[in-house]
Scaffold this motif. Structure first.
Motif, PDB file in Angstrom:
ATOM      1  N   GLY A 107       0.842  -1.185   0.000  1.00 13.46           N
ATOM      2  CA  GLY A 107       0.000   0.000   0.000  1.00 13.46           C
ATOM      3  C   GLY A 107       0.874   1.230   0.000  1.00 13.46           C
ATOM      4  N   LEU A 108       0.518   2.266  -0.793  1.00 11.85           N
ATOM      5  CA  LEU A 108       1.340   3.467  -0.929  1.00 11.85           C
ATOM      6  C   LEU A 108       0.562   4.692  -0.465  1.00 11.85           C
ATOM      7  CD1 LEU A 108       1.946   1.602  -3.730  1.00 11.85           C
ATOM      8  CD2 LEU A 108       3.759   3.336  -3.889  1.00 11.85           C
ATOM      9  N   ALA A 109       1.272   5.557   0.278  1.00  7.77           N
ATOM     10  CA  ALA A 109       0.745   6.874   0.656  1.00  7.77           C
ATOM     11  C   ALA A 109       1.875   7.863   0.468  1.00  7.77           C
ATOM     12  CB  ALA A 109       0.261   6.889   2.112  1.00  7.77           C
ATOM     13  N   SER A 110       1.580   9.040  -0.008  1.00  3.62           N
ATOM     14  CA  SER A 110       2.634  10.012  -0.303  1.00  3.62           C
ATOM     15  C   SER A 110       2.383  11.306   0.468  1.00  3.62           C
ATOM     16  CB  SER A 110       2.698  10.303  -1.804  1.00  3.62           C
ATOM     17  OG  SER A 110       1.464  10.847  -2.247  1.00  3.62           O
ATOM     18  N   CYS A 111       3.470  11.972   0.776  1.00  2.94           N
ATOM     19  CA  CYS A 111       3.426  13.276   1.431  1.00  2.94           C
ATOM     20  C   CYS A 111       3.754  14.325   0.370  1.00  2.94           C
ATOM     21  CB  CYS A 111       4.441  13.331   2.565  1.00  2.94           C
ATOM     22  SG  CYS A 111       4.584  14.939   3.374  1.00  2.94           S
ATOM     23  N   PRO A 112       2.927  15.345   0.235  1.00  2.00           N
ATOM     24  CA  PRO A 112       1.865  15.781   1.159  1.00  2.00           C
ATOM     25  C   PRO A 112       0.462  15.351   0.709  1.00  2.00           C
ATOM     26  CG  PRO A 112       2.379  17.552  -0.314  1.00  2.00           C
ATOM     27  CD  PRO A 112       3.285  16.421  -0.726  1.00  2.00           C
ATOM     28  N   LYS A 113       0.331  14.626  -0.411  1.00  2.00           N
ATOM     29  CA  LYS A 113      -0.988  14.357  -0.967  1.00  2.00           C
ATOM     30  C   LYS A 113      -1.870  13.586   0.016  1.00  2.00           C
ATOM     31  CE  LYS A 113      -1.517  11.246  -4.206  1.00  2.00           C
ATOM     32  NZ  LYS A 113      -2.596  10.359  -3.711  1.00  2.00           N
ATOM     33  N   ASP A 114      -1.305  12.589   0.679  1.00  2.00           N
ATOM     34  CA  ASP A 114      -2.108  11.733   1.551  1.00  2.00           C
ATOM     35  C   ASP A 114      -1.921  12.025   3.047  1.00  2.00           C
ATOM     36  OD1 ASP A 114      -3.084  10.352  -0.678  1.00  2.00           O
ATOM     37  OD2 ASP A 114      -1.289   9.093  -0.726  1.00  2.00           O
ATOM     38  N   GLY A 115      -1.103  13.020   3.377  1.00  2.00           N
ATOM     39  CA  GLY A 115      -0.908  13.371   4.782  1.00  2.00           C
ATOM     40  C   GLY A 115       0.464  13.950   5.008  1.00  2.00           C
ATOM     41  N   CYS A 116       0.592  14.689   6.147  1.00  2.00           N
ATOM     42  CA  CYS A 116       1.872  15.336   6.446  1.00  2.00           C
ATOM     43  C   CYS A 116       2.384  14.969   7.831  1.00  2.00           C
ATOM     44  CB  CYS A 116       1.744  16.860   6.342  1.00  2.00           C
ATOM     45  SG  CYS A 116       1.342  17.427   4.671  1.00  2.00           S
ATOM     46  N   ASP A 117       1.790  13.982   8.471  1.00  7.09           N
ATOM     47  CA  ASP A 117       2.277  13.562   9.786  1.00  7.09           C
ATOM     48  C   ASP A 117       2.406  12.043   9.790  1.00  7.09           C
ATOM     49  OD1 ASP A 117      -0.294  12.342  11.376  1.00  7.09           O
ATOM     50  OD2 ASP A 117      -0.892  13.986  10.028  1.00  7.09           O
ATOM     51  N   PRO A 118       3.303  11.496  10.604  1.00  2.96           N
ATOM     52  CA  PRO A 118       3.576  10.055  10.585  1.00  2.96           C
ATOM     53  C   PRO A 118       2.339   9.198  10.803  1.00  2.96           C
ATOM     54  CG  PRO A 118       5.256  11.196  11.845  1.00  2.96           C
ATOM     55  CD  PRO A 118       4.209  12.213  11.539  1.00  2.96           C
ATOM     56  N   GLU A 119       1.505   9.551  11.753  1.00  3.43           N
ATOM     57  CA  GLU A 119       0.353   8.724  12.086  1.00  3.43           C
ATOM     58  C   GLU A 119      -0.607   8.605  10.907  1.00  3.43           C
ATOM     59  OE1 GLU A 119      -3.285   8.516  15.381  1.00  3.43           O
ATOM     60  OE2 GLU A 119      -1.689  10.006  15.592  1.00  3.43           O
TER      61      GLU A 119
END
Length: 986
Positions: free
Chosen positions: A670-682
């Motif tokens: 599963g992929l998540a990118s910063c800043p599109k999907d969030g800007c904090d670790p949690e």
């Protein structure tokens, strides 16, 4: 002055008293004389007047005058002389009352001879003399020139009357009427009175010296008697014979009679009073002596008193408590008997000579011997006093046993402390308030490369040279800082100590100021340790705490920190990055079937393959089990990220040879990118996890980007899992029962138990949904156990009924349940708990589940067969459909999947496939069940092909146990029930 009733009663009392005593005196002694020989009322009323307040004296005086005149008139025809007597008598009475009140301690006359004598003189001599002078003057004014004769006659009468009643009145007024009467009427008093009257009467009638005998008699009575009234009654007893024989003794010269009587009365009374006083003093001395001894004995300190010969004459209770003796055991014994031989020698040779010379000693240490033979340390202080030529010492003991024991213990602890400090594994250095070293222990000597002799007196920084191992800079003297700030100080964790020999040690320490209870600083103490090895171990432990022990990859802690740094770096530089959540597919199967050692080897190989695929700037972490997180630094396009994931999946999917066997692994990413999907670790980790589950839903061995829609679906699934957990807990999932009938006759052969769940909102949840959730969340084990327990209960109820609807019950078993090591034991336990039988049940297993771990499953099925259970293959034709496993596995029934039955009557291919399965089953002697029968054409055609059993909505849907049993009745004498009316779905 207000004249009250009380005044009237007081006046009447004095009038009556005076009148009575005056009349008695006149009757007894007046005769032919111009004056009475004995006049008693003046002394009585004069002494009574002393007790009266001055404001009442006027009324009392009038009453006395009236009583005097009333008593005298019957004996005198001359009113003037009667008035003169009344006036003179009043003067005497007033003088008696006033002088006694003013000049004597009236309430203590019986206890003080001087006060008694003073009162007797004032009342019996002074007052009568003044009264006699007054009567002489009054008679002279009336023409009687015999002034001296009148004065002497008056004086004699008043003197004898006063002396006769003075003692009685004093006793009566001081003792009170009740006590006076008790003494007066006591047998002793009456006996003395009678004896005295008789003795004095004989003396005055038979002896030539009656006054001497009377005096001696009174003295003897005074010595013998302890009663005040006895002496005074004897005085009165003397008066009676004197008066009765007065005519024979001195009538020509009556003054001598009165002088003799006065001497007898005065001296006998004074002697009695003095003797009484001496007796009181003796008694008081005895009482005080007893009280003093009692106080001495009860003094709350150990005391003893020793005579000149060294014998104990008195000890206090505390002394006895201290040594454990009773008073009878110690009084009269030598004091040295209670000392140790050494203390006794010390007393005789050293202490006593100086004691007798100076008269006192202070805090001399002795050891006394307790009654139980234990030793008691005391400090003794004493004084020496000479009394009547004999010496006596008085000593006080202070038990210092506890102090001496504490001092000894303190000395031992001090010695032990020195040994401890010298033996401790830590270095210790102390300084004075100026930073000059005062002490250094052996460990500090070794680490600093200097001896204590060389170090003491030197400045701290010259001996203990501290440096920072990272910067190489010297560390300021910590003892100086501790002293100046009056606070505990430390040194950096990177501190090192450079010894005089050039050796370098990693050290850690604490420095504290030495502060007394008044807050004054006396220096500092530094305790430090050689942590060279410890620091190296600590660094290694720190590495281990941040890395996975199996793969040596960063663990969750370190990865989370690096992810947080990447988020912070984005906020500073806008540098983007991607987060990958990777979960291995089918790893659990390898781990469970091949063992944990093989599973660990697989994880190591996968970790190596991932590391080989990353750049130096990237980070990979194993966060637990078969899950990995990958941080791809730098901005990457969607295409580049997809290519990286594809290559990584290919790398992981390469064949893996472990223990000589080839294994195939896959992964879901599963992929998540910063800043599109969030800007904090949690947030990023949660969304990458969501994307990973989406990849699994896509068919595994896939990668997927984060999708909000999929997150919502995942949240819905998590909610469903939570509700399912509660449903299992509350037993909301129940079995429904669908009949399986014989082909051709449609009689019920057995039934299948199917789980049904209606949630709290009243919505029916599909088994296809909640069964898959139960398997993914591992709730399938609890659900399966609960379902099988319900099946046992249902079978017992079914077999208890006369019209039993079925004799066997089929239950679906998950592949996860089958793979559980304790599966057979769990089944046996439930059967035992519910008192059921294994032969009542048919376990249905899909052919896909059966082939996931064929060897282990074969052993499990064989054990089930040995228990007596029937084995059925569910959904046959959708999986491997292998003839070999049908031959190897102990299969009793195969169930043709509804996919082949649905179009059976119009699709020749399905018809041929079913026909082949039926023929194959007959060869293998396996029964065939056709699922999904929904109409009569299907039922008849399947029966014609040779199927043994049919199942589907054409016959009945799955129903609760109660509905099922009510809908079917027994058709013949066997355990076969005929369907009366097939159920058809709309």
């Amino acid at each position: 002055m207000t004249f009250s009733r009380q005044h009237a009663l007081q006046a009447l009392l004095f009038f009556s008293v005076y009148y009575c005593f005056a009349s008695l005196s006149l009757l007894l002694t007046r005769a032919d004389h111009s004056m009475a020989l004995l006049w008693m009322p003046n002394i009585v009323t004069g002494l009574l007047l002393v007790k009266q307040p001055f404001e009442r004296w006027l009324v009392i005086a009038i009453a006395i005058v009236a009583g005097n005149i009333a008593a005298d008139l019957p004996f005198s025809n001359e009113l003037a002389k009667t008035a003169s007597f009344a006036c003179a008598n009043l003067i005497q009475i007033l003088i008696t009352g006033y002088t006694l009140r003013l000049y004597t301690d009236f309430d203590k006359l019986l206890n003080r001879p001087n006060e008694f004598f003073k009162a007797m003189v004032l009342s019996c001599l002074v007052a009568p003399a003044v009264g006699g002078f007054a009567i002489s003057v009054l008679f002279y004014l009336q023409g009687d020139p015999a002034v001296a004769t009148n004065w002497v006659a008056w004086m004699n009468a008043k003197l004898i009357g006063g002396l006769s009643l003075f003692g009685i009145m004093i006793c009566w007024l001081n003792m009170g009427p009740k006590k006076f009467a008790e003494r007066l009427l006591s047998p002793v008093t009456l006996s003395v009175f009678a004896s005295s009257v008789a003795a004095i009467y004989i003396a005055f009638n038979q002896s030539t010296e009656p006054y001497l005998l009377a005096f001696l008699l009174l003295i003897i009575v005074s010595i013998w008697s302890y009663f005040r009234v006895t002496l005074l009654i004897s005085t009165m007893a003397l008066m009676l014979p004197v008066l009765s024989t007065a005519e024979q003794f001195g009538t020509a010269n009556p003054i001598y009679l009165f002088i003799y009587l006065g001497i007898v009365f005065l001296f006998s009374n004074l002697f009695g009073i003095k003797l009484h006083e001496l007796r009181q003093k003796k008694n008081l001395y005895q009482d005080l002596s007893i009280e003093a001894r009692s106080i001495y004995e009860r003094t709350p300190m150990p005391l003893h008193s020793i005579d000149s010969k060294g014998y104990l004459v008195a000890v206090s209770d505390k002394w006895l408590d201290l040594l454990g003796y009773s008073r009878e055991e110690v009084i009269g014994r030598k004091s040295s008997d209670f000392l140790t031989p050494e203390s006794a020698r010390k007393a005789v040779e050293e202490v006593l000579p100086a004691f007798y010379e100076s008269g006192y000693i202070n805090n001399i240490h002795y050891q006394f011997i307790h009654k139980d033979s234990s030793l008691i340390d005391v400090e003794l202080s004493a004084i020496f006093i000479e009394e009547d030529g004999e010496g006596r010492s008085y000593a006080v003991l202070d038990d210092v046993s506890r102090e001496i024991r504490l001092a000894e213990k303190l000395q031992e602890e001090k010695h032990l402390l020195e040994i401890t400090v010298n033996s401790m594994g830590d270095g210790m250095v102390t300084t004075d308030e100026h930073g000059i070293i005062t002490y250094i222990n052996p460990v500090a000597e070794l680490l600093a490369g200097i001896t204590q002799k060389e170090a003491v007196g030197e400045p701290f920084e010259n001996v203990i040279r501290l440096f920072d191992s990272q910067t190489g800079k010297a560390i300021h003297d910590p003892t100086a800082m501790a002293i100046s700030k009056k606070a505990r100080m430390g040194i950096p964790e990177t501190a090192t100590l450079k010894s005089k020999t050039g050796d370098i040690f990693s050290v850690q320490d604490s420095v504290s100021p030495i502060i007394d209870d008044k807050g004054a600083v006396h220096g500092a103490v530094m305790v430090f340790q050689d942590v060279t090895e410890t620091r190296a171990i600590s660094e290694k432990m720190s590495y281990l705490a941040q890395h996975d022990m199996l793969t040596n990859l960063p663990n969750r802690v370190l990865f989370t920190d690096r992810l947080a740094q990447a988020c912070a770096n984005y906020k500073r530089t806008n540098e983007c990055f991607s987060l990958l959540f990777l979960d291995l597919d089918n790893f659990k199967t390898i781990n469970d079937t091949q063992g944990h050692s093989v599973g660990d080897s697989a994880l190591k190989h996968v970790a190596g393959r991932i590391m080989a695929s990353l750049r130096q700037t990237d980070t990979v972490s194993r966060i637990g089990g078969d899950e990995f997180l990958i941080l791809l630094q730098g901005s990457m396009s969607l295409l580049d990220t997809s290519r990286f994931c594809s290559k990584l999946l290919e790398k992981i999917g390469e064949p893996l040879i472990l223990d000589g066997r080839t294994h195939a692994l896959g992964a879901s990413i599963g992929l998540a990118s910063c800043p599109k999907d969030g800007c904090d670790p949690e947030t990023l980790m949660r969304r990458a996890d969501v994307a990973m589950y989406r990849a699994k839903d896509l068919g595994r061995n896939q990668f997927a980007f984060y999708s909000k829609k999929h997150e919502e679906q995942l949240n819905e699934r998590m909610k469903l899992e939570s509700e399912l957990r509660e449903a299992i807990k509350d037993k909301d999932i129940q079995l429904n029962y669908q009949p399986i009938v014989k082909a051709g006759t449609y009689a019920i052969a057995y039934a299948e138990g199917l789980s049904r769940w209606t949630n709290k909102d009243g919505v029916s949840v599909s088994p296809a949904v909640f069964i898959s959730v139960a398997e993914e969340s591992q709730l399938i084990h609890e659900l399966g156990a609960m379902t099988f327990r319900q099946a046992c209960i249902a079978m017992k109820c079914a077999l208890c009924k006369k019209n039993s609807p079925f004799s066997k019950l089929s239950i679906n078993i998950s592949a996860l349940e089958l793979a559980k090591e304790s599966f057979i034991e769990d089944i046996q336990r439930i059967i035992s708990d519910e008192k059921a039988k294994a032969e009542w049940f048919i376990f249905e297993i899909t052919e896909t589940s059966l082939m996931q771990n064929p060897e282990q499953n074969l052993q499990t099925l064989l054990r089930l067969k040995r228990l007596g259970m029937t084995i059925a293959i569910d959904d046959f034709g959708t999986g491997y459909s292998s003839l070999s496993y049908l031959k190897r596995f102990p299969v009793d029934i195969i169930k043709i999947d509804r996919e082949f039955v649905r179009d059976f009557h119009i699709d020749n291919q399905d018809r041929h496939f079913v026909s082949v399965i039926v023929q194959l089953a007959k060869i293998l002697k396996i029964k065939v069940v056709a699922e999904g029968v929904e109409n009569q054409h299907q039922a008849e055609a399947l029966s014609d092909l040779g199927c043994d059993y049919l199942q589907g909505f054409y016959f009945s849907k799955a129903e609760p146990f109660g509905h099922f049993t009510e809908a079917h009745v027994e058709s013949d004498g066997s355990n076969v029930i005929t369907i009366q009316r097939p159920f058809r779905s709309n």
